[in-house]
Design a protein around this motif. Structure first.
Motif, PDB file in Angstrom:
ATOM      1  N   ARG A 297       0.837  -1.205   0.000  1.00 38.04           N
ATOM      2  CA  ARG A 297       0.000   0.000   0.000  1.00 38.04           C
ATOM      3  C   ARG A 297       0.871   1.253   0.000  1.00 38.04           C
ATOM      4  O   ARG A 297       2.069   1.187  -0.279  1.00 38.04           O
ATOM      5  CB  ARG A 297      -0.960  -0.043   1.185  1.00 38.04           C
ATOM      6  CG  ARG A 297      -1.919  -1.240   1.109  1.00 38.04           C
ATOM      7  CD  ARG A 297      -2.976  -1.202   2.203  1.00 38.04           C
ATOM      8  NE  ARG A 297      -2.419  -1.337   3.533  1.00 38.04           N
ATOM      9  CZ  ARG A 297      -3.109  -1.150   4.656  1.00 38.04           C
ATOM     10  NH1 ARG A 297      -4.400  -0.811   4.591  1.00 38.04           N
ATOM     11  NH2 ARG A 297      -2.538  -1.302   5.834  1.00 38.04           N
ATOM     12  N   ASP A 403     -12.654  -0.472   0.356  1.00 36.61           N
ATOM     13  CA  ASP A 403     -13.823  -1.336   0.468  1.00 36.61           C
ATOM     14  C   ASP A 403     -14.991  -0.569   1.092  1.00 36.61           C
ATOM     15  O   ASP A 403     -14.825   0.541   1.606  1.00 36.61           O
ATOM     16  CB  ASP A 403     -13.506  -2.561   1.329  1.00 36.61           C
ATOM     17  CG  ASP A 403     -12.509  -3.489   0.669  1.00 36.61           C
ATOM     18  OD1 ASP A 403     -12.279  -3.326  -0.547  1.00 36.61           O
ATOM     19  OD2 ASP A 403     -11.967  -4.355   1.388  1.00 36.61           O
ATOM     20  N   THR A 407     -11.873  -0.172   4.536  1.00 38.81           N
ATOM     21  CA  THR A 407     -10.545  -0.777   4.488  1.00 38.81           C
ATOM     22  C   THR A 407      -9.866  -0.440   3.160  1.00 38.81           C
ATOM     23  O   THR A 407     -10.458  -0.590   2.095  1.00 38.81           O
ATOM     24  CB  THR A 407     -10.645  -2.304   4.634  1.00 38.81           C
ATOM     25  OG1 THR A 407     -11.302  -2.613   5.860  1.00 38.81           O
ATOM     26  CG2 THR A 407      -9.258  -2.935   4.627  1.00 38.81           C
ATOM     27  N   ARG A 409      -7.263  -1.328   0.410  1.00 37.69           N
ATOM     28  CA  ARG A 409      -6.575  -2.517  -0.087  1.00 37.69           C
ATOM     29  C   ARG A 409      -5.793  -2.191  -1.357  1.00 37.69           C
ATOM     30  O   ARG A 409      -6.128  -1.264  -2.098  1.00 37.69           O
ATOM     31  CB  ARG A 409      -7.581  -3.631  -0.377  1.00 37.69           C
ATOM     32  CG  ARG A 409      -8.390  -4.061   0.848  1.00 37.69           C
ATOM     33  CD  ARG A 409      -9.210  -5.309   0.562  1.00 37.69           C
ATOM     34  NE  ARG A 409     -10.102  -5.619   1.677  1.00 37.69           N
ATOM     35  CZ  ARG A 409      -9.724  -6.267   2.776  1.00 37.69           C
ATOM     36  NH1 ARG A 409      -8.469  -6.672   2.884  1.00 37.69           N
ATOM     37  NH2 ARG A 409     -10.586  -6.524   3.749  1.00 37.69           N
ATOM     38  N   ARG A 411      -4.440  -3.445  -5.055  1.00 37.23           N
ATOM     39  CA  ARG A 411      -4.762  -4.360  -6.155  1.00 37.23           C
ATOM     40  C   ARG A 411      -3.699  -4.239  -7.243  1.00 37.23           C
ATOM     41  O   ARG A 411      -3.157  -3.159  -7.466  1.00 37.23           O
ATOM     42  CB  ARG A 411      -6.124  -4.017  -6.745  1.00 37.23           C
ATOM     43  CG  ARG A 411      -7.296  -4.195  -5.773  1.00 37.23           C
ATOM     44  CD  ARG A 411      -8.596  -3.800  -6.445  1.00 37.23           C
ATOM     45  NE  ARG A 411      -9.731  -3.920  -5.530  1.00 37.23           N
ATOM     46  CZ  ARG A 411     -10.962  -3.525  -5.828  1.00 37.23           C
ATOM     47  NH1 ARG A 411     -11.214  -2.993  -7.027  1.00 37.23           N
ATOM     48  NH2 ARG A 411     -11.940  -3.668  -4.943  1.00 37.23           N
TER      49      ARG A 411
END
Length: 557
Positions: A297, A403, A407, A409, A411
């Motif tokens: 991240r 999300d 949260t 995340r 990808r």
């Protein structure tokens, strides 16, 4: 500002109680105490009395005139906290825990694990007259990660062991070291001979990456690497090949930063610490010139703490650079502290300061010829390649998505890139092992509990209770909750009466044997200008312990 907190502290609240003007926060009873990265001194109300620095057991507080150049950012960090959290009421919020008076020897508790969580639990128990505590540990030495996990170049952090020495010196305290519960003793044995058992066994293993090639030689656990350079007996004889120009650490928490610093440090500086002699010899011959830390991240989600990042940025013989800076984060350090993270959530004091420091590092110009630490964000490991050992790590660029529950995340977001390397260390978190005789949640790798209570008579504290989160001082508030549950059960008559019996571990080492080991290591260190020379072999540790009634003499490691 007269006084400043300069690192993640022990959180035992000594400074809060000592301060006559209540200018140190968050205090016990306030949101954030025990979970915040550090405490903060309010520059508006500190009266420069020095009571806090006298009370602090780990020397985390300093007058502003004594700050080293690398510690000067803590001035702004302390001030920034109070811009967001003014504490205008100044009302003291600390409440002394109630003391329960018991008959002498009335309550007997076994604590499994002699690390910070176990010793803080023992301390909380011994605050109540009439309690006897026996602390068991598999190793001949106590202190857990404070001995075998804190980096050798962080000797100031290791001063927390002086607090542990005070705990183990209390009446009613006893060690049984070199005893493995589950092998030498069973859970049933402990329950039969004590009113209660507290398990504070930590999280001994690391999480896996789950990628192809992870088991190739040269792909190793950062947890085990840290244990190796700290002289843990389980890993003292491990051999790591440091004959590669670049090492890669997957993860960007405090342990990852520790590993990067040690791999790029001047061996002559490390020779003045308590690093393992075998590790020091390997580092002297090391060919590592660059360490890349990969974070899936972005900077706002980096797991390392501000004090650890400050320590990294203060290195004067190693370049620290930043790659993968998100386009929507400002590179201007004067703006970065007030930036929003890519997910759109507001940045607090700690995260804002982290971004500001990273922005400063990103703007630096590297010096040719220096060893280098590269913090690379928005990059995920995809595959390890090689034949008889790791030769390269394939990585994938990432982008952040949020999300529905908030949260953030990472990808995959681009073509695979290849980094040539002969050493990859995974540092993506710790994981606890199941405890024989106790329930275990495989998803969280913790023992299910209610306020530390597994069932009346069986309790947990530390990472086996809450997962691998927090700092050394977090274990204090964690232990307080667990001990309150235990004492409530005892007061309610829910604990079984123990059986009297002979010592079930006659070969165990006690406090005097541990002190003999400690004296031997310190004496060997004194002759070399070091804090100690650790004994890393179980036989050598046992021989040193046997000298508990005789003058200390050097013992070969």
């Amino acid at each position: 500002m007269p006084y400043v907190v300069t690192r993640s502290c022990c959180a035992d609240a000594s400074c809060v109680l000592a301060c006559p003007v209540n200018c140190i926060h968050p205090a016990p009873g306030e949101p954030g105490f025990g979970t915040a990265e550090m405490l903060y001194v309010d520059p508006r109300t500190c009266v420069d009395c020095g009571a806090c620095t006298t009370a602090c057991p780990v020397d985390a507080l300093k007058p502003h005139t004594a700050l080293a150049p690398g510690e000067l950012p803590f001035l702004e960090l302390n001030a920034s906290y109070y811009k967001e959290n003014p504490h205008d009421d100044r009302a003291p919020m600390y409440v002394l825990p109630r003391q329960r008076t018991l008959a002498a020897g009335e309550l007997s508790v076994a604590v499994v694990g002699a690390g910070p969580a176990g010793l803080f639990a023992a301390d909380e128990l011994l605050r109540h007259p009439g309690v006897r505590v026996t602390v068991f540990d598999r190793l001949p030495t106590p202190y857990g990660l404070a001995r075998a996990g804190v980096a050798p170049d962080h000797q100031d952090t290791k001063q927390v062991t002086e607090l542990f020495r005070a705990i183990e010196s209390q009446p009613g305290f006893r060690y049984r070291l070199g005893v493995e519960v589950g092998t030498d003793l069973t859970h049933a044995d402990l329950l039969r001979t004590h009113h209660a058992v507290i398990y504070a066994v930590g999280a001994a293993t690391d999480k896996r990456l789950g990628i192809e090639g992870e088991d190739l030689p040269g792909s190793v656990s950062a947890t085990e690497f840290v244990a190796w350079y700290n002289g843990h007996p389980d890993h003292a004889d491990t051999v790591y090949r440091l004959d590669t120009a670049r090492a890669v650490v997957v993860g960007n928490g405090n342990v990852a930063l520790d590993v990067a610093r040690i791999l790029t440090a001047d061996p002559e500086a490390l020779a003045r610490t308590d690093i393992s002699d075998r590790a020091l010899a390997a580092l002297r011959a090391s060919r590592v010139r660059e360490v890349v830390l990969l974070g899936r991240r972005g900077p706002a989600q980096a797991a390392f703490t501000v004090p650890e990042l400050l320590a990294l940025s203060a290195l004067d013989d190693v370049d620290v650079t930043v790659e993968g800076w998100p386009a929507d984060l400002p590179i201007d350090p004067t703006r970065a502290a007030h930036a929003d993270d890519p997910a759109g959530a507001g940045v607090g004091v700690g995260v804002g300061e982290k971004i500001r420091l990273l922005a400063q590092l990103a703007a630096r110009t590297p010096v040719e010829g220096r060893r280098r630490i590269t913090l690379r964000f928005l990059a995920a490991p995809a595959r390890l390649t090689g034949d008889e050992r790791v030769r390269a790590l394939e990585i994938t660029p990432t982008e952040l998505h949020t999300d529905a529950d908030g949260t953030v995340r990472a990808r995959p977001a681009g073509p695979v890139e290849t980094l040539e390397t002969g050493l990859v260390l995974r540092s993506v978190g710790y994981r606890a092992r199941p405890v024989p005789g106790l329930p275990f949640d495989e998803r969280t790798a913790t023992v299910p509990h209610d306020g530390g209570r597994v069932e009346p008579g069986v309790y947990v504290a530390g990472w086996i209770k809450r997962g691998p989160t927090g700092f050394i001082g977090t274990n204090k508030t964690c232990a307080q909750e667990t001990v309150e549950s235990l004492l409530d059960d005892f007061a309610a008559g829910r604990l079984a009466q123990p059986e009297a019996g002979a010592d079930m571990a006659p070969g165990a080492l006690g406090l005097e044997e541990w002190r003999a080991i400690d004296r031997t290591e310190r004496a060997a260190g004194e002759s070399q200008g070091r804090p100690r020379v650790k004994l890393t072999d179980l036989g050598a540790l046992r021989r040193a312990a046997a000298a508990s009634t005789a003058p200390a003499a050097p013992v070969r490691a």
